[in-house]
Write an enzyme that holds these catalytic residues in place. Structure first.
Site, PDB file in Angstrom:
ATOM      1  CE  LYS A  33      32.456 -26.605 -16.014  1.00  0.00           C
ATOM      2  NZ  LYS A  33      32.307 -27.484 -14.801  1.00  0.00           N
ATOM      3  CG  ASN A  34      35.867 -27.675 -14.286  1.00  0.00           C
ATOM      4  OD1 ASN A  34      34.601 -27.248 -13.960  1.00  0.00           O
ATOM      5  ND2 ASN A  34      36.192 -28.896 -14.980  1.00  0.00           N
ATOM      6  NE  ARG A 103      29.019 -34.701  -8.583  1.00  0.00           N
ATOM      7  CZ  ARG A 103      28.966 -35.104  -7.581  1.00  0.00           C
ATOM      8  NH1 ARG A 103      27.565 -35.588  -7.485  1.00  0.00           N
ATOM      9  NH2 ARG A 103      29.961 -35.597  -6.636  1.00  0.00           N
ATOM     10  CG  ASP A 127      26.510 -36.407 -12.489  1.00  0.00           C
ATOM     11  OD1 ASP A 127      27.083 -37.399 -12.929  1.00  0.00           O
ATOM     12  OD2 ASP A 127      27.416 -35.343 -12.479  1.00  0.00           O
ATOM     13  CG  ASP A 315      35.961 -32.316 -18.412  1.00  0.00           C
ATOM     14  OD1 ASP A 315      35.117 -33.384 -17.899  1.00  0.00           O
ATOM     15  OD2 ASP A 315      36.544 -31.610 -17.506  1.00  0.00           O
TER      16      ASP A 315
HETATM   17  N1  EPU Z   1      35.579 -40.217  -6.912  1.00  0.00           N
HETATM   18  C1  EPU Z   1      35.259 -41.246  -5.985  1.00  0.00           C
HETATM   19  N2  EPU Z   1      35.226 -40.674  -4.620  1.00  0.00           N
HETATM   20  C2  EPU Z   1      35.425 -39.184  -4.527  1.00  0.00           C
HETATM   21  C3  EPU Z   1      35.840 -38.441  -5.425  1.00  0.00           C
HETATM   22  C4  EPU Z   1      35.809 -38.859  -6.820  1.00  0.00           C
HETATM   23  O1  EPU Z   1      35.106 -42.055  -6.191  1.00  0.00           O
HETATM   24  O2  EPU Z   1      35.405 -38.995  -3.345  1.00  0.00           O
HETATM   25  C5  EPU Z   1      35.861 -40.839  -8.511  1.00  0.00           C
HETATM   26  C6  EPU Z   1      34.695 -40.200  -9.192  1.00  0.00           C
HETATM   27  O3  EPU Z   1      33.760 -40.828  -9.224  1.00  0.00           O
HETATM   28  C7  EPU Z   1      35.303 -40.240 -10.540  1.00  0.00           C
HETATM   29  C8  EPU Z   1      36.926 -39.861 -10.367  1.00  0.00           C
HETATM   30  O4  EPU Z   1      36.999 -40.337  -8.985  1.00  0.00           O
HETATM   31  O5  EPU Z   1      35.396 -41.602 -11.028  1.00  0.00           O
HETATM   32  C9  EPU Z   1      37.685 -38.863 -10.635  1.00  0.00           C
HETATM   33  O6  EPU Z   1      36.751 -37.580  -9.957  1.00  0.00           O
HETATM   34  P1  EPU Z   1      37.176 -36.263  -9.282  1.00  0.00           P
HETATM   35  O7  EPU Z   1      36.937 -36.036  -8.123  1.00  0.00           O
HETATM   36  O8  EPU Z   1      38.659 -36.114 -10.242  1.00  0.00           O
HETATM   37  O9  EPU Z   1      36.537 -35.305 -10.465  1.00  0.00           O
HETATM   38  P2  EPU Z   1      35.409 -34.188  -9.778  1.00  0.00           P
HETATM   39  O10 EPU Z   1      36.541 -33.212  -8.996  1.00  0.00           O
HETATM   40  O11 EPU Z   1      34.382 -34.379  -9.480  1.00  0.00           O
HETATM   41  C10 EPU Z   1      36.465 -32.583 -11.878  1.00  0.00           C
HETATM   42  C11 EPU Z   1      35.897 -31.712 -12.744  1.00  0.00           C
HETATM   43  C12 EPU Z   1      35.194 -32.385 -13.872  1.00  0.00           C
HETATM   44  C13 EPU Z   1      36.018 -33.382 -14.476  1.00  0.00           C
HETATM   45  C14 EPU Z   1      36.971 -34.141 -13.229  1.00  0.00           C
HETATM   46  C15 EPU Z   1      37.891 -35.027 -13.912  1.00  0.00           C
HETATM   47  C16 EPU Z   1      35.118 -29.704 -11.523  1.00  0.00           C
HETATM   48  C17 EPU Z   1      33.851 -28.885 -10.983  1.00  0.00           C
HETATM   49  N3  EPU Z   1      34.649 -30.726 -12.355  1.00  0.00           N
HETATM   50  O12 EPU Z   1      35.407 -33.260 -11.060  1.00  0.00           O
HETATM   51  O13 EPU Z   1      34.539 -31.357 -14.862  1.00  0.00           O
HETATM   52  O14 EPU Z   1      35.624 -34.278 -15.641  1.00  0.00           O
HETATM   53  O15 EPU Z   1      37.461 -33.404 -12.478  1.00  0.00           O
HETATM   54  O16 EPU Z   1      38.844 -34.264 -14.557  1.00  0.00           O
HETATM   55  O17 EPU Z   1      36.328 -29.482 -11.255  1.00  0.00           O
HETATM   56  C18 EPU Z   1      33.152 -30.622 -16.297  1.00  0.00           C
HETATM   57  O18 EPU Z   1      33.585 -29.473 -16.501  1.00  0.00           O
HETATM   58  O19 EPU Z   1      32.296 -30.836 -17.593  1.00  0.00           O
HETATM   59  C19 EPU Z   1      33.431 -31.846 -15.329  1.00  0.00           C
HETATM   60  C20 EPU Z   1      32.696 -32.752 -14.977  1.00  0.00           C
END
Ligand code: EPU
Length: 430
Positions: A33-34, A103, A127, A315
Site C-alpha cells: 500500500k505505502n 493522508r 488523525d 506499523d
Molecule cells: N513528520 C513531521 N513533519 C513532516 C512529516 C512528518 O513532523 O513534514 C513527523 C510525523 O508526524 C511523524 C514522523 O515525522 O511523527 C514520521 O512521519 P513520516 O513522514 O515518516 O510518515 P508518513 O510518510 O506520513 C508513512 C506511512 C505510514 C507509516 C509512516 C512511518 C504511507 C502512506 N504512510 O507515513 O503508514 O506509519 O510512514 O513509517 O506511506 C500505515 O500504513 O498504516 C501508515 C500509517
C-alpha cells in the site's frame, strides 16, 4: 424486502473471529500500500500510459485513483494491474473531500509541481496518531525552488523554476523524502537529500523514477542524490511486496500457532521484525517462495521500540502489543514516531489484556488467554491487530468499523480463513 435497523446494519458490518488454531498453508502477500500510493502519484509527472502491477485491491488505492481522476487522469483496474492514462493537460488540484480520506494524497504535491508547476492540495488534518504535519515536505520542496502559501485549508504551491540543491531533512520522514525525490527528478541540476528515509518503498519509488528516465541514486541509504532530467516517459512497474501485510500474517501465526508460507514476502525487508519475533518464539526463514514461519507453544515477552527503517516499523506496533498481551512475562513497547497510536490498547483490555500506557510507552503483562469481545478498529493497523488478537481469544471477537482494515488489507478475512482461521467478514444487508 428485509428491513435493517441502522444499528443492526452497523453491527453487521464487522469481522468476526473465533479463537483456535493452528494456521497452515501458503498465503499470497499483496503489493505494498505505502508504495503503490506514491507510484500512482508519480504517474502525474508526465503524459502517457502507465501500468502498475501487483496492485492490492484496497480502499486506499481506490481513493488515490479518485484523486487522480479528479485531476483528469483515467485510471482502470485490470486484474491486479492499474492502467493510468495521464493526459497532457491536468487540473493540479486535490480536493478536501478526498484528501481527508487519504493522508497519503499529499504525495501528489511533488509530482504536480514538477509536472505542471502548480499544485493546490487540501490539507488532510490530523488523525488518531496525533498531529500529522507536512512542514518537512514543504521545507524540502522550498529548498529546490517551490513556493507555498496556505489559505482556506489548502496548500497552494508554485514552481516556476525547480533548481537542485541540498535538502537536509530534520527527521527521516517517508512522505517528505518521497515528495522531494519526485519533484527533484525534473529540477535543473543535482539535489542531495540528507537524513533521507530508507524504507523499501522509497527504493521502489526510486526504481520507478529511474525506469521513467530519472537519475536517482542512493535510495535505501540516508543520502539520496537526484540528477534532474528534462524528459521522463511512462512505464510498466510491479509494486514491491507489502512488508506490513506480511508482518500481520507473522503475528497471526504467532497468536494462533501453526506453520505458514508468506508467498512473495521479502525477508530482506523484514530483518528486524523477524529477529524480534524469533526472540518471542516465532521461527522464520527465507524460503524460495518468500518467508516460511512456524510457531508452537506460548510466546515469550520482549521489549520493543519503534524506529524508522531498518528499525522496527511503527506499523507493526499494534500487532506486537497484541502478541505481548498473551506472551509469558512483561514487555515494554516504546513508540518513537507518532504521539498517539495507543487507542487500540483500550480495546485489547476489553479482551482481558493487562496493559498500562504512560506517554509513549506501554507495559504489557502477558495473560494466559484473552477472551473474545466486541471491539472497534480505530485505524488500519489497530484493526488488523484486534483481528489477530481474536485468533488467541476464547469465544468470539467482533471487530467493528472494518472499513479501516479494508483501507490497507486485500481480503484480510478471506486470507486468514484460507489458512484455517475461523474469521468471517460480515457485511450489512439491505
Ligand atoms: N513528520 C513531521 N513533519 C513532516 C512529516 C512528518 O513532523 O513534514 C513527523 C510525523 O508526524 C511523524 C514522523 O515525522 O511523527 C514520521 O512521519 P513520516 O513522514 O515518516 O510518515 P508518513 O510518510 O506520513 C508513512 C506511512 C505510514 C507509516 C509512516 C512511518 C504511507 C502512506 N504512510 O507515513 O503508514 O506509519 O510512514 O513509517 O506511506 C500505515 O500504513 O498504516 C501508515 C500509517
Amino acid at each position: 424486502m428485509q428491513r435493517v435497523h441502522p444499528e443492526d446494519s452497523e453491527r453487521q458490518d464487522r469481522i468476526e473471529v473465533r479463537g483456535g488454531g493452528p494456521l497452515e498453508g501458503p498465503v499470497a502477500i499483496s503489493g505494498a500500500k505505502n508504495s503503490v500510493l506514491k507510484l500512482m502519484a508519480a504517474s502525474l509527472l508526465t503524459e502517457g500510459t502507465f501500468t502498475l502491477r501487483n496492485v492490492p485491491d484496497i480502499d486506499d488505492v481506490a481513493v488515490m485513483a479518485d484523486v487522480l481522476r479528479a485531476m483528469g487522469v483515467a485510471v482502470r483496474r485490470i486484474g491486479d494491474a492499474l492502467v493510468i492514462e495521464r493526459p497532457a493537460a491536468i487540473t493540479p488540484e486535490a480536493p478536501y473531500a478526498l484528501t481527508e480520506r487519504l493522508r497519503a494524497s499529499t504525495a501528489v504535491l511533488g509530482p504536480l509541481l514538477a509536472g505542471t508547476g502548480h499544485a493546490r492540495v487540501a490539507l488532510p488534518g490530523g488523525d488518531d496518531f496525533g498531529p500529522r504535519p507536512i512542514d518537512m515536505h514543504i521545507a524540502g520542496l522550498e529548498a529546490i525552488g517551490c513556493r507555498f502559501e496556505i489559505a482556506g485549508g489548502d496548500v497552494h504551491a508554485t514552481a516556476d523554476n525547480l533548481v537542485g540543491d541540498s535538502v537536509l531533512l530534520e527527521f527521516p520522514s517517508v512522505g517528505a523524502t518521497e515528495n522531494v525525490m519526485m519533484a527533484a527528478v525534473r529540477a535543473k541540476g543535482t539535489t542531495v537529500i540528507d537524513n533521507a528515509a530508507r524504507e523499501p518503498e522509497i527504493a521502489d519509488l526510486a526504481g520507478f523514477l529511474n525506469r521513467m528516465g530519472g537519475q536517482v541514486t542512493g535510495a535505501g541509504t540516508s543520502t539520496i542524490t537526484v540528477e534532474g532530467v528534462e524528459e521522463l516517459c511512462p512505464v510498466d512497474h510491479a509494486v514491491v511486496s507489502d512488508r506490513i501485510e506480511a508482518a500481520t500474517f507473522l503475528a497471526a501465526v504467532g497468536m494462533a500457532g501453526g506453520e505458514i508460507t508468506l508467498v512473495g514476502a521479502r525477508p530482506d525487508h523484514m530483518a528486524m521484525l523477524c529477529r524480534k519475533l524469533g526472540e518471542m518464539g516465532v521461527r522464520t526463514s527465507p524460503d524460495p517462495d518468500g518467508i516460511w514461519a512456524m510457531c508452537t507453544g506460548r510466546l515469550r515477552s520482549v521489549d520493543v521500540s519503534t524506529l524508522p527503517y531498518p528499525g522496527l516499523p511503527t506499523d507493526c506496533k499494534p500487532l506486537l502489543v497484541a502478541m505481548l498481551s498473551v506472551a509469558e512475562g512483561v514487555g515494554i513497547v516504546t513508540e518513537n514516531l507518532f504521539s498517539g497510536r495507543f487507542r487500540y490498547v483500550d480495546e485489547l483490555m476489553r479482551m482481558g489484556a493487562d496493559i498500562r500506557t504512560e506517554s509513549h510507552h506501554a507495559v504489557i503483562r502477558g495473560v494466559e488467554s484473552l477472551s473474545g469481545a466486541p471491539v472497534r478498529a480505530s485505524d488500519i493497523r489497530a484493526g488488523a491487530a484486534l483481528v489477530v488478537a481474536g485468533l488467541a481469544a476464547d469465544g468470539v471477537t467482533a471487530v467493528a468499523d472494518p472499513h479501516h482494515i479494508d483501507r490497507g488489507y486485500e481480503d484480510f478475512a478471506g486470507k486468514l480463513s484460507a489458512l484455517g482461521g475461523d474469521v468471517r467478514r460480515l457485511r450489512p444487508v439491505g
